[in-house]
Design a protein around this motif. Structure first.
Motif, short mmCIF file in Angstrom:
data_model
loop_
_atom_site.label_atom_id
_atom_site.label_comp_id
_atom_site.label_asym_id
_atom_site.label_seq_id
_atom_site.Cartn_x
_atom_site.Cartn_y
_atom_site.Cartn_z
N SER A 120 71.85 45.14 4.37
CA SER A 120 71.71 43.96 5.23
C SER A 120 72.52 44.11 6.52
O SER A 120 73.27 43.21 6.93
CB SER A 120 72.14 42.68 4.49
OG SER A 120 71.39 42.51 3.32
N GLU A 144 71.57 44.00 9.48
CA GLU A 144 71.16 43.05 10.54
C GLU A 144 72.01 41.79 10.54
O GLU A 144 72.06 41.06 11.53
CB GLU A 144 69.68 42.67 10.35
CG GLU A 144 68.71 43.83 10.50
CD GLU A 144 68.58 44.65 9.22
OE1 GLU A 144 68.00 45.73 9.28
OE2 GLU A 144 69.09 44.20 8.16
N ARG A 175 60.06 45.39 12.83
CA ARG A 175 59.80 44.04 12.33
C ARG A 175 61.06 43.35 11.81
O ARG A 175 61.28 42.17 12.08
CB ARG A 175 58.74 44.12 11.22
CG ARG A 175 58.36 42.77 10.64
CD ARG A 175 57.30 42.92 9.56
NE ARG A 175 57.08 41.67 8.86
CZ ARG A 175 56.27 41.54 7.81
NH1 ARG A 175 55.61 42.58 7.36
NH2 ARG A 175 56.12 40.36 7.22
N THR A 176 61.90 44.10 11.08
CA THR A 176 63.11 43.50 10.51
C THR A 176 64.05 43.03 11.61
O THR A 176 64.65 41.95 11.52
CB THR A 176 63.84 44.52 9.60
OG1 THR A 176 62.93 44.96 8.59
CG2 THR A 176 65.04 43.88 8.93
N LYS A 201 63.19 42.12 14.66
CA LYS A 201 62.56 40.97 15.31
C LYS A 201 62.70 39.70 14.47
O LYS A 201 63.03 38.62 15.00
CB LYS A 201 61.08 41.26 15.57
CG LYS A 201 60.38 40.23 16.42
CD LYS A 201 58.95 40.66 16.75
CE LYS A 201 58.27 39.63 17.62
NZ LYS A 201 56.86 40.03 17.94
N GLU A 202 62.49 39.83 13.15
CA GLU A 202 62.57 38.67 12.28
C GLU A 202 63.99 38.09 12.21
O GLU A 202 64.18 36.92 11.89
CB GLU A 202 62.09 39.03 10.87
CG GLU A 202 60.58 39.22 10.78
CD GLU A 202 60.12 39.55 9.37
OE1 GLU A 202 60.97 39.85 8.51
OE2 GLU A 202 58.89 39.50 9.14
N ASN A 203 64.97 38.92 12.52
CA ASN A 203 66.36 38.46 12.50
C ASN A 203 66.90 38.20 13.90
O ASN A 203 68.12 38.04 14.09
CB ASN A 203 67.24 39.49 11.78
CG ASN A 203 67.01 39.46 10.27
OD1 ASN A 203 67.49 38.57 9.59
ND2 ASN A 203 66.27 40.43 9.77
N GLY A 204 66.01 38.15 14.89
CA GLY A 204 66.42 37.79 16.24
C GLY A 204 67.20 38.86 16.97
O GLY A 204 67.94 38.57 17.91
#
Length: 209
Positions: free
Chosen positions: A141, A143, A162-163, A165-168
């Motif tokens: 983890s 991110e 993608r990961t 982006k999904e976490n900003g």
């Protein structure tokens, strides 16, 4: 003297893609191979044995000779720096190591903190950039680190983005491209050279197609 080969490889995406590659190269790996939860898989008809391991442990098994061969990501090879030979770029599980963080943020002027699973690679990269940083080693983890203020940046594997982006998070710099490599124990390479060379030749033909 036995010519059986033991191959260490990580579970997950690399395992799946490596098994497909071996099948294309003419190795008869049974269908139940894909869904097995065993950590050691025997394929006696091909004189092969597989050890399923954590990605970071594969070069260790090969270095110590409990596996003749291994399949490991270049990221692991760069981080672990084990005494093994790299025989072949298998061109599977493509991704890259990158520096990422929150958008529109600058790193701290005094010893910025970098969170990563790859402390050696990260330290080397920032040293080459002339930047002095504090490395914080995390095991998962990654991110999360910028989101909770633990680190200014992270160094991690990026596949699709993608990961992040999904976490900003956004990518700032690409460090190095990664693919999976076939590695060998130096002693095994001398003792079982004919069997290993046959495997390499068969795999090379498939990769080159």
């Amino acid at each position: 003297m036995t010519t059986d080969l033991t191959i260490a490889m990580p579970k997950g995406r690399i395992f799946e893609e490596a098994v497909e590659l071996l099948r294309k190269a003419g190795y008869n790996l049974p269908p139940e191979f894909d869904d097995s939860r065993k950590l050691i898989l025997e394929v006696p008809e091909e004189n092969l044995r597989f050890i399923l391991a954590k990605p970071m442990d594969v070069p260790t098994y090969v270095e110590h000779g409990v596996a003749d061969l291994g399949i490991a990501g270049k990221d692991v090879m760069l981080e672990e720096e084990r005494n093994v030979y790299e025989l072949l770029d298998l061109r599977i599980s493509e991704c890259y190591l990158a520096v990422a963080g929150l958008p529109d943020t600058k790193m701290s002027n005094v010893a910025p903190k970098i969170a990563t699973k790859y402390p050696k690679v990260a330290s080397s990269y920032f040293r080459e950039q002339g930047e002095q940083v504090e490395i914080i080693k995390l095991n998962g983890s990654i991110e999360l680190a910028p989101l909770i203020g633990l680190a200014d940046r992270i160094v991690d594997i990026v596949s699709t983005g993608r990961t992040l982006k999904e976490n900003g998070l956004v990518e700032y710099e690409k460090i190095v491209g990664i693919t999976s490599r076939l590695i060998v124990n130096p002693v095994s390479y001398r003792m079982k050279d004919d069997t290993i060379e046959e495997l390499v030749t068969r795999l090379t033909q498939i990769i080159s197609e």
